[in-house]
Design a protein around this motif. Structure first.
Motif, PDB file in Angstrom:
ATOM      1  N   UNK A   1      50.006 -12.713  41.366  1.00  0.00           N
ATOM      2  CA  UNK A   1      49.125 -11.746  42.017  1.00  0.00           C
ATOM      3  C   UNK A   1      47.735 -12.353  42.262  1.00  0.00           C
ATOM      4  N   UNK A   2      47.168 -13.030  41.239  1.00  0.00           N
ATOM      5  CA  UNK A   2      45.845 -13.629  41.379  1.00  0.00           C
ATOM      6  C   UNK A   2      45.858 -14.700  42.455  1.00  0.00           C
ATOM      7  N   UNK A   3      46.943 -15.488  42.475  1.00  0.00           N
ATOM      8  CA  UNK A   3      47.056 -16.553  43.479  1.00  0.00           C
ATOM      9  C   UNK A   3      47.067 -15.955  44.878  1.00  0.00           C
ATOM     10  N   UNK A   4      47.794 -14.856  45.047  1.00  0.00           N
ATOM     11  CA  UNK A   4      47.860 -14.201  46.360  1.00  0.00           C
ATOM     12  C   UNK A   4      46.503 -13.658  46.785  1.00  0.00           C
ATOM     13  N   UNK A   5      45.758 -13.113  45.838  1.00  0.00           N
ATOM     14  CA  UNK A   5      44.435 -12.574  46.138  1.00  0.00           C
ATOM     15  C   UNK A   5      43.503 -13.683  46.617  1.00  0.00           C
ATOM     16  N   UNK A   6      43.533 -14.822  45.936  1.00  0.00           N
ATOM     17  CA  UNK A   6      42.652 -15.930  46.283  1.00  0.00           C
ATOM     18  C   UNK A   6      43.045 -16.608  47.583  1.00  0.00           C
ATOM     19  N   UNK A   7      44.279 -16.384  48.029  1.00  0.00           N
ATOM     20  CA  UNK A   7      44.704 -16.950  49.304  1.00  0.00           C
ATOM     21  C   UNK A   7      44.225 -16.097  50.475  1.00  0.00           C
ATOM     22  N   UNK A   8      43.828 -14.845  50.174  1.00  0.00           N
ATOM     23  CA  UNK A   8      43.327 -13.955  51.218  1.00  0.00           C
ATOM     24  C   UNK A   8      41.858 -14.289  51.468  1.00  0.00           C
ATOM     25  N   UNK A   9      41.549 -14.824  52.634  1.00  0.00           N
ATOM     26  CA  UNK A   9      40.202 -15.321  52.915  1.00  0.00           C
ATOM     27  C   UNK A   9      39.118 -14.245  52.805  1.00  0.00           C
ATOM     28  N   UNK A  10      39.305 -13.042  53.384  1.00  0.00           N
ATOM     29  CA  UNK A  10      38.253 -12.023  53.246  1.00  0.00           C
ATOM     30  C   UNK A  10      37.970 -11.653  51.791  1.00  0.00           C
ATOM     31  N   UNK A  11      39.040 -11.564  50.965  1.00  0.00           N
ATOM     32  CA  UNK A  11      38.856 -11.230  49.554  1.00  0.00           C
ATOM     33  C   UNK A  11      38.142 -12.348  48.811  1.00  0.00           C
ATOM     34  N   UNK A  12      38.557 -13.576  49.082  1.00  0.00           N
ATOM     35  CA  UNK A  12      37.934 -14.734  48.440  1.00  0.00           C
ATOM     36  C   UNK A  12      36.461 -14.838  48.832  1.00  0.00           C
ATOM     37  N   UNK A  13      36.165 -14.576  50.097  1.00  0.00           N
ATOM     38  CA  UNK A  13      34.789 -14.617  50.575  1.00  0.00           C
ATOM     39  C   UNK A  13      33.950 -13.549  49.892  1.00  0.00           C
ATOM     40  N   UNK A  14      34.508 -12.355  49.723  1.00  0.00           N
ATOM     41  CA  UNK A  14      33.778 -11.269  49.073  1.00  0.00           C
ATOM     42  C   UNK A  14      33.454 -11.622  47.624  1.00  0.00           C
ATOM     43  N   UNK A  15      34.394 -12.262  46.941  1.00  0.00           N
ATOM     44  CA  UNK A  15      34.170 -12.668  45.551  1.00  0.00           C
ATOM     45  C   UNK A  15      33.038 -13.688  45.474  1.00  0.00           C
ATOM     46  N   UNK A  16      33.039 -14.657  46.391  1.00  0.00           N
ATOM     47  CA  UNK A  16      32.001 -15.699  46.405  1.00  0.00           C
ATOM     48  C   UNK A  16      30.632 -15.099  46.698  1.00  0.00           C
ATOM     49  N   UNK A  17      30.549 -14.265  47.738  1.00  0.00           N
ATOM     50  CA  UNK A  17      29.280 -13.633  48.097  1.00  0.00           C
ATOM     51  C   UNK A  17      28.785 -12.718  46.980  1.00  0.00           C
ATOM     52  N   UNK A  18      29.713 -11.985  46.368  1.00  0.00           N
ATOM     53  CA  UNK A  18      29.356 -11.082  45.273  1.00  0.00           C
ATOM     54  C   UNK A  18      28.795 -11.850  44.086  1.00  0.00           C
ATOM     55  N   UNK A  19      29.414 -12.996  43.782  1.00  0.00           N
ATOM     56  CA  UNK A  19      28.948 -13.815  42.666  1.00  0.00           C
ATOM     57  C   UNK A  19      27.524 -14.280  42.873  1.00  0.00           C
ATOM     58  N   UNK A  20      27.220 -14.788  44.066  1.00  0.00           N
ATOM     59  CA  UNK A  20      25.861 -15.233  44.365  1.00  0.00           C
ATOM     60  C   UNK A  20      24.892 -14.054  44.345  1.00  0.00           C
ATOM     61  N   UNK A  21      25.327 -12.922  44.868  1.00  0.00           N
ATOM     62  CA  UNK A  21      24.484 -11.724  44.942  1.00  0.00           C
ATOM     63  C   UNK A  21      24.087 -11.260  43.540  1.00  0.00           C
ATOM     64  N   UNK A  22      25.065 -11.039  42.679  1.00  0.00           N
ATOM     65  CA  UNK A  22      24.812 -10.526  41.334  1.00  0.00           C
ATOM     66  C   UNK A  22      24.056 -11.552  40.492  1.00  0.00           C
ATOM     67  N   UNK A  23      24.489 -12.816  40.551  1.00  0.00           N
ATOM     68  CA  UNK A  23      23.854 -13.855  39.736  1.00  0.00           C
ATOM     69  C   UNK A  23      22.380 -14.016  40.083  1.00  0.00           C
ATOM     70  N   UNK A  24      22.072 -14.063  41.370  1.00  0.00           N
ATOM     71  CA  UNK A  24      20.686 -14.256  41.778  1.00  0.00           C
ATOM     72  C   UNK A  24      19.809 -13.061  41.428  1.00  0.00           C
ATOM     73  N   UNK A  25      20.350 -11.849  41.581  1.00  0.00           N
ATOM     74  CA  UNK A  25      19.588 -10.651  41.229  1.00  0.00           C
ATOM     75  C   UNK A  25      19.298 -10.621  39.729  1.00  0.00           C
ATOM     76  N   UNK A  26      20.297 -10.959  38.924  1.00  0.00           N
ATOM     77  CA  UNK A  26      20.134 -10.937  37.470  1.00  0.00           C
ATOM     78  C   UNK A  26      19.168 -12.024  37.002  1.00  0.00           C
TER      79      UNK A  26
END
Length: 265
Positions: A1-26
């Motif tokens: 399931x995790x592998x399938x999620x990471x293969x989905x480009x929009x989902x993977x992009x959202x995770x990357x953008x979210x990580x930068x967003x939350x990390x930088x704000x914190x």
């Protein structure tokens, strides 16, 4: 399931953008305890701008160094994931910031090892435990003010972004990205200063800090906003660069579908 999620480009992009967003704000909240001189850092003399009859220079919190990254992430997420995406991340970020400072509070209460207190005496820090508490234990009302300002600023940003895009369509990325940032940061700059140094201290002030006058709040707000305004303009090419990278990553068809879906509230 995790592998399938990471293969989905929009989902993977959202995770990357979210990580930068939350990390930088914190991180911005944590390093914000330091006040630095922009002019001295760049090797210039103090600006001494006359605002409401008094001279002011660019003395700001270190957190402003990372907020431009949050601005970019907000606009990019808004572009491809819409208002719901930004709202979700904004609420999540607020929760994580509060959680982080609660952890800091309990960590500060721990009894220090005897060698920890004096371990940095030769480096000019006579009491490491006191320094630890001062750096991580920011005043509660400043944290509250920052969180409130951040949340209001984000909600104003996403609303303004979509209003501008409804008028301009897919064209003029710079207008909706920079325009929404300029409006939201004007509100953010005022709210955080008003709540932290005027409203909250007048209601609850255990540290005995002086309540700022409205004139001082407005003056410092102007200084902060001049900086944010300038950075927002300078970052316009970066927004186009990130936008182009995402378009190539997703592909024109998928990117177009996502931008269209993002406009639906």
């Amino acid at each position: 399931m995790i592998i399938n999620i990471l293969k989905d480009k929009p989902t993977k992009l959202f995770i990357i953008l979210s990580g930068f967003f939350v990390a930088n704000a914190l991180i911005a909240e944590i390093i914000g305890v330091k006040i630095f001189s922009l002019e001295a850092t760049l090797g210039f003399a103090p600006a001494n701008l006359m605002i409401l009859g008094d001279p002011y220079s660019f003395n700001m919190t270190a957190g402003v160094l990372l907020w431009p990254v949050v601005f970019i992430m907000t606009d990019i997420i808004n572009e491809y994931y819409g208002m719901k995406g930004v709202r979700f991340l904004s609420y999540l970020t607020v929760i994580l910031i509060i959680f982080a400072f609660l952890v800091f509070y309990f960590a500060i209460q721990l009894s220090p090892a005897s060698f920890f207190v004096t371990m940095k005496v030769k480096s000019g820090v006579p009491d490491m435990d006191a320094a630890y508490g001062q750096i991580l234990g920011q005043s509660s009302y400043i944290i509250i003010a920052s969180v409130i300002a951040f949340l209001i600023g984000q909600l104003v940003d996403v609303f303004t972004f979509h209003r501008i895009k409804e008028v301009t369509g897919e064209k003029k990325i710079w207008l909706r990205a920079t325009g929404s940032t300029l409006i939201s940061q004007l509100i953010d700059s005022f709210v955080v200063l008003f709540v932290a140094f005027r409203l909250a201290p007048s209601i609850y002030n255990p540290d005995g800090n002086e309540v700022w006058s409205m004139g001082l709040v407005l003056s410092v707000c102007v200084i902060n906003y001049i900086y944010k305004f300038t950075v927002a303009i300078l970052l316009t090419p970066v927004i186009y660069w990130v936008h182009g990278m995402i378009e190539r990553y997703l592909g024109p068809e998928k990117a177009g579908e996502m931008r269209l879906a993002a406009m639906k509230r």
